[in-house]
Enzyme design. Structure first.
Site, PDB file in Angstrom:
ATOM      1  N   GLU A  38      -0.814  -1.226  -5.056  1.00 28.74           N
ATOM      2  CA  GLU A  38      -2.008  -0.440  -5.383  1.00 28.74           C
ATOM      3  C   GLU A  38      -1.747   0.441  -6.603  1.00 28.74           C
ATOM      4  O   GLU A  38      -0.733   1.136  -6.682  1.00 28.74           O
ATOM      5  CB  GLU A  38      -2.411   0.454  -4.200  1.00 28.74           C
ATOM      6  CG  GLU A  38      -3.702   1.226  -4.491  1.00 28.74           C
ATOM      7  CD  GLU A  38      -4.113   2.157  -3.362  1.00 28.74           C
ATOM      8  OE1 GLU A  38      -4.205   1.685  -2.212  1.00 28.74           O
ATOM      9  OE2 GLU A  38      -4.332   3.333  -3.636  1.00 28.74           O
ATOM     10  N   ASP A  96      -2.723   1.166   6.930  1.00 29.01           N
ATOM     11  CA  ASP A  96      -1.817   0.863   5.817  1.00 29.01           C
ATOM     12  C   ASP A  96      -1.424  -0.605   5.809  1.00 29.01           C
ATOM     13  O   ASP A  96      -1.226  -1.210   4.761  1.00 29.01           O
ATOM     14  CB  ASP A  96      -0.550   1.714   5.912  1.00 29.01           C
ATOM     15  CG  ASP A  96      -0.863   3.156   6.241  1.00 29.01           C
ATOM     16  OD1 ASP A  96      -0.933   3.948   5.314  1.00 29.01           O
ATOM     17  OD2 ASP A  96      -1.064   3.454   7.428  1.00 29.01           O
ATOM     18  N   ASP A 117       0.891  -1.169   0.000  1.00 24.84           N
ATOM     19  CA  ASP A 117       0.000   0.000   0.000  1.00 24.84           C
ATOM     20  C   ASP A 117       0.924   1.212   0.000  1.00 24.84           C
ATOM     21  O   ASP A 117       1.420   1.621   1.050  1.00 24.84           O
ATOM     22  CB  ASP A 117      -0.876  -0.013   1.255  1.00 24.84           C
ATOM     23  CG  ASP A 117      -1.798   1.199   1.306  1.00 24.84           C
ATOM     24  OD1 ASP A 117      -2.343   1.576   0.263  1.00 24.84           O
ATOM     25  OD2 ASP A 117      -1.945   1.773   2.395  1.00 24.84           O
TER      26      ASP A 117
END
Lengths: 193, 193
Positions: B68, B141, B7
Site C-alpha cells: 500500500e 489487515d 498492508d
C-alpha cells in the site's frame, strides 16, 4: 563509548561517529553522507541507504545509535522518506543489538548550542568547537549527524555524566534537562486527557 | 505468478499471498498478520515486522511484492509507523531482488470492487468471492493485504493481461485504467505548474 549519530534522509543520510572519553572529552571519529539516487525506485533507494548504514555500524561498532526523531508535522514532501530512512537506521541497529536513542532537532540544538532555536551555522560552529575540528563540518547533513551524536553524549542522563551530579552540568545541559522535563510533563498531560 | 500483498502497519502488518494462474484465475495461497508489541521500543518493533516479512518472502518466494502506498496526509498519529513498516517490506523485497509495486487504497478498492470509495465490508466480500473463500478474510489487515495482491494481478498492465487487449477488461479494470490515466494527467499538470 562510541556514539553514531544519524541525520536521516532518503537522498542524503548523514552519519557521524564520535568517541566519548573520560569526563566531557568528545573526539571526532568519522563523518560521511550516504546518498541514494532520486532516479531509482524507492525500494532500491532504501536498500542503498540501509547498506550504507550497515557498513558504518559494522566498521565503527558504536555502543549506541542516536537518530533524529521525525515528526509527521514536518515537510510533507520529504517526511515519509525521512521516516523510512530513520527506520533503516533503527533496523540496522536493532539487528546488531545496538541500543537506539531518538533526539528531536530542538533537543540537539539545545544540547549543542544552548539554544533550541539556533541557526544551522551556530550548530556547525559549536560542533567544530566541541570536537576541536579545524574547519566546519560539511555538508549540513554531516554536521547534523555529528550534532546528534554530541547531543546524546551531553544529555544529562548520558554516558558522560558517570559519577557527576546535576550541579556540574553545563548551561546547555541544564536547559536540555529542563526542556526534557517540560516535554515529559506535557506528554503526561496529553496522555491523561 | 505468486503475488505478495502487504498492508503495512507497525502494530499489525497484513501479508496476503495469492497465485495468478492462467487467464483471470486467482488462487488463495496464504494470509496472516505480523504483529509487534506497542510496549516495545520502535527499533525492536521494526525489527520484528521486518523478520516476519522476511519469513514470508522466503517461504513463498513471490514474483512481486505489492505494498500500500502511504501518503503524508493520512492519520498523523500512525502515518510514520505505517511508512516505516512499508519501508521494511520494500527493503526485504529489494534485498531479494523481488520487484515492488505500490498501489493506493483507492486503486485497490477500485480494482477489487469497481468502486474507489467502497466500504471495508464490500472489499472483504469481493476478496472472498474472487479467491473463492468460504468465509470473509479476517482481520481487516489480512483482507487488505489480499486485496493489495488482487489489485496488482488485476491492474490493466498486470500479469494477467498477457495477450489480452483492453476490450477484454472487466468493468473494474476499465475504471481502474481510467482513474490511473486521470491521476497521471493530474500529476503532469501539477508538475507543469
Amino acid at each position: 563509548m562510541i556514539i553514531c549519530g544519524v541525520d536521516p534522509g532518503l537522498t542524503r543520510c548523514g552519519v557521524g561517529v564520535i568517541e566519548a572519553k573520560d569526563s566531557r572529552k568528545l573526539c571526532y571519529v568519522h563523518v560521511s553522507v550516504v546518498r541514494s539516487d532520486p532516479e531509482q525506485s524507492q525500494d532500491l533507494r532504501l536498500l542503498h541507504i540501509y547498506n550504507g548504514l550497515v557498513q558504518h555500524l559494522d566498521e565503527y561498532s558504536p555502543d549506541v545509535v542516536s537518530i533524529e526523531r521525525v515528526f509527521a508535522q514536518a515537510n510533507r514532501n520529504t517526511v515519509l522518506g525521512t521516516a523510512q530512512a530513520a527506520g533503516m537506521a533503527m533496523l540496522a541497529a536493532a539487528q546488531r543489538g545496538i541500543p537506539v536513542a531518538l533526539h528531536t532537532p530542538t533537543e540537539v540544538k539545545l544540547a549543542v548550542t544552548g539554544n533550541g532555536k539556533a541557526e544551522k551555522i551556530q550548530v556547525e560552529r559549536m560542533v567544530a568547537k566541541i570536537l576541536r575540528l579545524n574547519c566546519l563540518p560539511k555538508p549540513a547533513d554531516a554536521a547534523d549527524a555529528l550534532a546528534q551524536a554530541i547531543c546524546h553524549a551531553l544529555r544529562p542522563s548520558g554516558a558522560l555524566q558517570g559519577g557527576e551530579r546535576e550541579q556540574h552540568l553545563t548551561r546547555a545541559q541544564r536547559q536540555w534537562a529542563l526542556a526534557q522535563q517540560k516535554s515529559q510533563l506535557q506528554g503526561s498531560v496529553q496522555r491523561g486527557m
